[in-house]
Design a protein around this motif. Sequence first.
Motif, PDB file in Angstrom:
ATOM      1  N   SER A  46      10.351 -10.832  29.056  1.00  0.00           N
ATOM      2  CA  SER A  46      11.177 -10.605  30.246  1.00  0.00           C
ATOM      3  C   SER A  46      11.741 -11.922  30.763  1.00  0.00           C
ATOM      4  CB  SER A  46      10.358  -9.906  31.334  1.00  0.00           C
ATOM      5  OG  SER A  46       9.974  -8.614  30.917  1.00  0.00           O
ATOM      6  N   GLN A  47      10.937 -12.975  30.700  1.00  0.00           N
ATOM      7  CA  GLN A  47      11.438 -14.290  31.099  1.00  0.00           C
ATOM      8  C   GLN A  47      12.471 -14.793  30.112  1.00  0.00           C
ATOM      9  OE1 GLN A  47      10.671 -16.299  34.041  1.00  0.00           O
ATOM     10  NE2 GLN A  47      12.602 -17.045  33.150  1.00  0.00           N
ATOM     11  N   GLN A  48      12.248 -14.512  28.825  1.00  0.00           N
ATOM     12  CA  GLN A  48      13.202 -14.942  27.796  1.00  0.00           C
ATOM     13  C   GLN A  48      14.559 -14.275  27.972  1.00  0.00           C
ATOM     14  OE1 GLN A  48      11.204 -13.947  24.151  1.00  0.00           O
ATOM     15  NE2 GLN A  48       9.809 -15.693  24.228  1.00  0.00           N
ATOM     16  N   VAL A  49      14.556 -12.969  28.214  1.00  0.00           N
ATOM     17  CA  VAL A  49      15.852 -12.291  28.358  1.00  0.00           C
ATOM     18  C   VAL A  49      16.527 -12.656  29.675  1.00  0.00           C
ATOM     19  CG1 VAL A  49      15.361 -10.388  26.783  1.00  0.00           C
ATOM     20  CG2 VAL A  49      14.742 -10.150  29.201  1.00  0.00           C
ATOM     21  N   LEU A  50      15.731 -13.004  30.687  1.00  0.00           N
ATOM     22  CA  LEU A  50      16.328 -13.505  31.929  1.00  0.00           C
ATOM     23  C   LEU A  50      17.069 -14.811  31.650  1.00  0.00           C
ATOM     24  CD1 LEU A  50      16.835 -13.618  34.957  1.00  0.00           C
ATOM     25  CD2 LEU A  50      14.507 -14.531  35.249  1.00  0.00           C
ATOM     26  N   ASP A  51      16.446 -15.688  30.884  1.00  0.00           N
ATOM     27  CA  ASP A  51      17.110 -16.940  30.526  1.00  0.00           C
ATOM     28  C   ASP A  51      18.389 -16.680  29.732  1.00  0.00           C
ATOM     29  OD1 ASP A  51      15.051 -18.311  31.754  1.00  0.00           O
ATOM     30  OD2 ASP A  51      13.959 -18.725  29.896  1.00  0.00           O
ATOM     31  N   LEU A  52      18.348 -15.686  28.838  1.00  0.00           N
ATOM     32  CA  LEU A  52      19.540 -15.351  28.055  1.00  0.00           C
ATOM     33  C   LEU A  52      20.632 -14.758  28.925  1.00  0.00           C
ATOM     34  CD1 LEU A  52      17.943 -13.863  24.812  1.00  0.00           C
ATOM     35  CD2 LEU A  52      19.225 -16.008  25.020  1.00  0.00           C
ATOM     36  N   ALA A  53      20.252 -13.927  29.885  1.00  0.00           N
ATOM     37  CA  ALA A  53      21.242 -13.346  30.796  1.00  0.00           C
ATOM     38  C   ALA A  53      21.949 -14.450  31.581  1.00  0.00           C
ATOM     39  CB  ALA A  53      20.568 -12.354  31.733  1.00  0.00           C
TER      40      ALA A  53
END
Length: 269
Positions: A46-53
């Motif tokens: 979830s933190q990874q996809v937040l960074d990608l967003a």
Amino acid sequence: MTLQLVDIGVNLSNKAFDKDRDDVVSRAIEQGVTTMILTGTSLEESQQVLDLARRYPGHCFCTAGVHPHGAKDTNTQTFKALKSLFNEPEVVAVGETGLDFNRDFSPRPAQEKVFENQLELAIECGLPLFCHERDASERFSEIIKNYRDQISKLVVHCFTADKTALYRYLDLDCHIGITGWICDERRGTHLHPLMKDVPENRLMVETDAPWLLPRTLKTKPKDRRNEPAFLSEVINMIANNTGKTPERIAQETWRTSLVFFNLECPFPP
């Protein structure tokens, strides 16, 4: 004509995209997939996809949650950390959460408890729910019934079940996410007649990339990797089975998705 589309389920943090992630996003946008919801299945992801967003502003948003597979590994700190992520503007849904009684990677009581914890978090923060369900529609629906009046919105993502399960979800005012499974002549044709039963304001589309490559693609990538640029295959198959044009399905699902995820974008005329 290039359709304007929302892909509500992209696993962009997956290692399959490590070598060309920027190109994948660019190709998606070129093919009209201007909005992508990136899926978080654990606290770390979830933190990874937040960074990608944040890396692709205006085009990518994300979910934050714990998949039922990881239910056994959660604790109080997990939910506290998730709750803080829900304050981030790029996080537009709680999930991926739900039940998986097919693989049972986590004990069913643990899955149910973690699912209920995330339902309560969604109610508290007011975000919609991005849900997974496999071989568990009856129990899934029973749990949802206890919370439905308090939940804002809920989508059963990657719906592949039967008419009975579909009607359970529609009776609970759930949204339905359709993937390239519908393009699979070996196992997805049961979905074809069901498409007319889903109201236009309840239907959304997704790739679940890098998985579920549409078998209707005329030229398939050698690595069999799916990506958001192929989302129109799902649109076309839905159109074929509803008597509507691809343009109309695109417009309806685009509008429904923006409303579901509370995204402010100008609607097409």
